[in-house]
Design a protein around this motif. Structure first.
Motif, PDB file in Angstrom:
ATOM      1  N   THR A 114       0.807  -1.457  -0.009  1.00 51.05           N
ATOM      2  CA  THR A 114      -0.412   0.115   0.101  1.00 51.05           C
ATOM      3  C   THR A 114       0.767   1.432  -0.089  1.00 51.05           C
ATOM      4  O   THR A 114       2.285   1.255   0.383  1.00 51.05           O
ATOM      5  CB  THR A 114      -1.191   0.302   1.840  1.00 51.05           C
ATOM      6  N   VAL A 115       0.414   2.326  -0.652  1.00 44.71           N
ATOM      7  CA  VAL A 115       0.771   3.569  -0.552  1.00 44.71           C
ATOM      8  C   VAL A 115       0.244   4.438   0.198  1.00 44.71           C
ATOM      9  O   VAL A 115      -1.492   4.920  -0.841  1.00 44.71           O
ATOM     10  CB  VAL A 115       1.610   4.000  -1.794  1.00 44.71           C
ATOM     11  N   VAL A 116       0.169   5.987   0.763  1.00 41.71           N
ATOM     12  CA  VAL A 116       0.049   7.000   1.183  1.00 41.71           C
ATOM     13  C   VAL A 116       0.477   7.973   1.033  1.00 41.71           C
ATOM     14  O   VAL A 116       1.784   7.676   1.387  1.00 41.71           O
ATOM     15  CB  VAL A 116      -0.889   6.359   2.432  1.00 41.71           C
ATOM     16  N   ALA A 117       0.332   9.202   0.473  1.00 43.71           N
ATOM     17  CA  ALA A 117       0.723  10.328   0.315  1.00 43.71           C
ATOM     18  C   ALA A 117      -0.602  11.390   0.110  1.00 43.71           C
ATOM     19  O   ALA A 117      -1.555  11.167   0.391  1.00 43.71           O
ATOM     20  CB  ALA A 117       1.768  10.261  -0.742  1.00 43.71           C
ATOM     21  N   PRO A 118       0.074  12.861   0.317  1.00 46.63           N
ATOM     22  CA  PRO A 118      -1.318  13.782   0.518  1.00 46.63           C
ATOM     23  C   PRO A 118      -2.411  13.327  -0.851  1.00 46.63           C
ATOM     24  O   PRO A 118      -1.552  13.240  -1.829  1.00 46.63           O
ATOM     25  CB  PRO A 118      -0.301  14.537   0.391  1.00 46.63           C
ATOM     26  N   GLY A 119      -3.023  12.961  -0.503  1.00 43.80           N
ATOM     27  CA  GLY A 119      -4.324  13.073  -2.018  1.00 43.80           C
ATOM     28  C   GLY A 119      -3.979  11.369  -2.279  1.00 43.80           C
ATOM     29  O   GLY A 119      -4.795  11.361  -3.671  1.00 43.80           O
ATOM     30  N   VAL A 120      -3.284  10.795  -1.875  1.00 40.44           N
ATOM     31  CA  VAL A 120      -3.116   9.742  -2.940  1.00 40.44           C
ATOM     32  C   VAL A 120      -2.957   8.342  -2.314  1.00 40.44           C
ATOM     33  O   VAL A 120      -2.739   8.156  -0.620  1.00 40.44           O
ATOM     34  CB  VAL A 120      -1.642   9.281  -3.374  1.00 40.44           C
ATOM     35  N   THR A 121      -4.122   7.595  -2.229  1.00 36.43           N
ATOM     36  CA  THR A 121      -3.675   6.237  -1.220  1.00 36.43           C
ATOM     37  C   THR A 121      -4.347   4.758  -2.538  1.00 36.43           C
ATOM     38  O   THR A 121      -5.218   4.528  -3.330  1.00 36.43           O
ATOM     39  CB  THR A 121      -5.205   5.788  -0.723  1.00 36.43           C
ATOM     40  N   LEU A 122      -3.513   4.488  -2.748  1.00 36.82           N
ATOM     41  CA  LEU A 122      -3.451   3.411  -3.086  1.00 36.82           C
ATOM     42  C   LEU A 122      -2.938   1.944  -3.014  1.00 36.82           C
ATOM     43  O   LEU A 122      -1.611   1.928  -1.550  1.00 36.82           O
ATOM     44  CB  LEU A 122      -2.130   3.081  -4.664  1.00 36.82           C
ATOM     45  N   LEU A 123      -3.398   0.473  -3.618  1.00 34.75           N
ATOM     46  CA  LEU A 123      -3.092  -1.035  -3.580  1.00 34.75           C
ATOM     47  C   LEU A 123      -2.250  -1.483  -4.925  1.00 34.75           C
ATOM     48  O   LEU A 123      -2.841  -1.374  -5.506  1.00 34.75           O
ATOM     49  CB  LEU A 123      -4.598  -1.179  -2.589  1.00 34.75           C
ATOM     50  N   GLY A 124      -1.692  -2.411  -4.620  1.00 34.06           N
ATOM     51  CA  GLY A 124      -0.994  -2.905  -5.287  1.00 34.06           C
ATOM     52  C   GLY A 124      -1.105  -4.643  -4.311  1.00 34.06           C
ATOM     53  O   GLY A 124      -0.234  -4.735  -4.199  1.00 34.06           O
ATOM     54  N   HIS A 125      -1.599  -6.081  -5.818  1.00 31.14           N
ATOM     55  CA  HIS A 125      -1.194  -7.554  -5.473  1.00 31.14           C
ATOM     56  C   HIS A 125      -1.019  -7.828  -6.644  1.00 31.14           C
ATOM     57  O   HIS A 125      -1.300  -7.699  -7.851  1.00 31.14           O
ATOM     58  CB  HIS A 125      -2.675  -7.394  -5.551  1.00 31.14           C
ATOM     59  N   ILE A 242      -0.752  -4.045  12.179  1.00 35.06           N
ATOM     60  CA  ILE A 242       0.529  -3.619  11.845  1.00 35.06           C
ATOM     61  C   ILE A 242       0.003  -1.591  11.027  1.00 35.06           C
ATOM     62  O   ILE A 242      -0.737  -2.447  10.366  1.00 35.06           O
ATOM     63  CB  ILE A 242       1.153  -4.237  10.593  1.00 35.06           C
ATOM     64  N   ASP A 243       0.347  -1.105  11.660  1.00 36.73           N
ATOM     65  CA  ASP A 243      -0.535  -0.283  11.596  1.00 36.73           C
ATOM     66  C   ASP A 243       0.165   0.911  10.295  1.00 36.73           C
ATOM     67  O   ASP A 243       2.072   0.286   9.997  1.00 36.73           O
ATOM     68  CB  ASP A 243       0.291   0.664  12.570  1.00 36.73           C
ATOM     69  N   GLY A 244      -0.325   1.318   9.250  1.00 43.25           N
ATOM     70  CA  GLY A 244       0.665   1.958   8.097  1.00 43.25           C
ATOM     71  C   GLY A 244       0.679   1.621   6.888  1.00 43.25           C
ATOM     72  O   GLY A 244       0.945   0.499   6.667  1.00 43.25           O
ATOM     73  N   PRO A 245       1.209   2.167   5.872  1.00 40.75           N
ATOM     74  CA  PRO A 245       1.303   1.753   4.930  1.00 40.75           C
ATOM     75  C   PRO A 245       2.874   1.168   4.574  1.00 40.75           C
ATOM     76  O   PRO A 245       3.701   0.816   5.276  1.00 40.75           O
ATOM     77  CB  PRO A 245       1.012   2.460   3.205  1.00 40.75           C
ATOM     78  N   GLY A 246       3.000   0.022   4.086  1.00 41.96           N
ATOM     79  CA  GLY A 246       3.671  -0.669   3.282  1.00 41.96           C
ATOM     80  C   GLY A 246       3.963  -1.843   2.635  1.00 41.96           C
ATOM     81  O   GLY A 246       2.811  -2.973   1.913  1.00 41.96           O
TER      82      GLY A 246
END
Length: 353
Positions: A114-125, A242-246
């Motif tokens: 997962t990726v989180v940035a200002p205005g961005v929330t993404l998930l790749g699989h 487990i908190d947070g993106p990664g």
């Protein structure tokens, strides 16, 4: 890309999926039948081992069992034959390996981040599985009944209940296989993941993924619109957030769960190391950035985009499909096949999410 839209009660939705994907279901079931028979498990022996798993699922998630019954009816196949792929990770450890089977140090199934940035929330699989199911994937859209009904959009192998994807509650889910010493008899992992795919937020995701009794665990990677990203790790009896993106692969990262989990294999450890390097170096911020990481060919055990090995045939490990979710738009892209060669096609979610 095949897209199937199924609405209504669970059995009704199942029938639609079964009718629409009958060809893929029959082809996939042929692969699993050969896989079981090579290990001395005929249909009677498979059925015997499935019964306690079916019973657990009927007690806890009866609507999921009904959906499988409907799919079996729609595709004109046996219910237990179709239940078996949904309990494959429960059946597989019970079977002896034939002499000619590929040598596997550990389960190597799926990579996600997962990726989180200002205005961005993404998930790749990346869906890493057995090559015998290549060409049997489609995108399934399920819309449940009722005023608070939930829609899910999921790329999936035709014989499976959907396990990864997006929902109309602003969330996206990826799953990665895990094994631990407390794995046992309970609701099969795939059915738990379909139940969890409708999660509305962090608390709901934890509640859904930790239902009991469950047969074992997954790492559930979550991202929700607005930037909430986390992973729920489960085993047969334990669960942790487990908190947070990664990123995540196929071994436990929570210290407590790691005490019951199997040690990281070279493949799982290598892919996670490579993923962390890529996330730091490239700082992905667009869906196209996520696609590039999913298609990465790191050296040796660090290869994220895994291709089938011709020597291992249909039992080779391979990436069957890849998924990218943009939670803020919301939009989804799916590549059916290895993401370095198969195009990422956008799934139209305008009337769904």
């Amino acid at each position: 890309m095949r897209i199937v839209v199924a609405k209504g009660e669970p059995r009704e939705r199942g029938r639609v999926i079964g009718r629409e994907l009958a060809e893929e279901i029959h082809r996939s079931l042929g692969f699993y039948r050969r896989y079981f028979e090579r290990r001395g498990f005929d249909r009677a022996r498979v059925a015997e081992n499935l019964r306690p798993l079916v019973a657990a699922a009927e007690d806890v998630l009866p609507h999921e069992v009904e959906a499988i019954r409907g799919t079996a009816e729609g595709a004109d196949v046996s219910f237990l034959d179709l239940f078996a792929p949904n309990a494959f990770e429960e059946l597989d450890p019970l079977m002896p390996e034939p002499a000619d089977a590929p040598t596997r140090a550990a389960v190597e199934r799926c990579t996600a981040f997962t990726v989180v940035a200002p205005g961005v929330t993404l998930l790749g699989h990346d869906e890493q599985w057995l090559a015998g199911d290549a060409g049997c994937a489609a995108v399934v859209i399920e819309i449940t009944n009722g005023p608070d009904g939930t829609a899910i959009v999921s790329p999936t192998v035709a014989t499976w209940r959907p396990a990864v994807g997006m929902n109309s509650r602003g969330g996206a889910q990826a799953v990665m296989s895990l094994t631990a010493s407390d794995d046992g008899v309970g609701v099969p992992r795939v059915l738990v993941s379909r139940h969890a795919l409708e999660a509305s937020g962090r608390e709901d995701a934890f509640r859904r993924t930790s239902i009991t009794p469950r047969s074992g665990g997954y790492a559930y990677g979550y991202a929700f619109r607005g930037g909430d990203a986390f992973t729920v790790e489960t085993s047969g009896t334990r669960a942790a957030i487990i908190d947070g993106p990664g990123g995540h692969t196929n071994h436990y990262l929570d210290p407590d769960l790691a005490t019951v989990g199997h040690p990281p294999s070279p493949g799982s450890g290598g892919r996670l190391d490579r993923l962390r390097v890529l996330l730091e170096e490239r700082t992905p911020a667009t869906p196209q950035d996520v696609m590039g990481i999913l298609a990465d060919h790191g050296a040796g055990s660090q290869r994220i985009c895994l291709h089938p090995d011709a020597d291992d045939g249909e039992e080779s490990d391979a990436v069957l499909f890849s998924m990218v979710c943009d939670l803020e738009t919301p939009r989804m892209w799916v590549a059916l096949g290895t993401p370095c060669t198969a195009p990422f096609d956008e799934v139209d979610l305008a009337d769904v999410l």
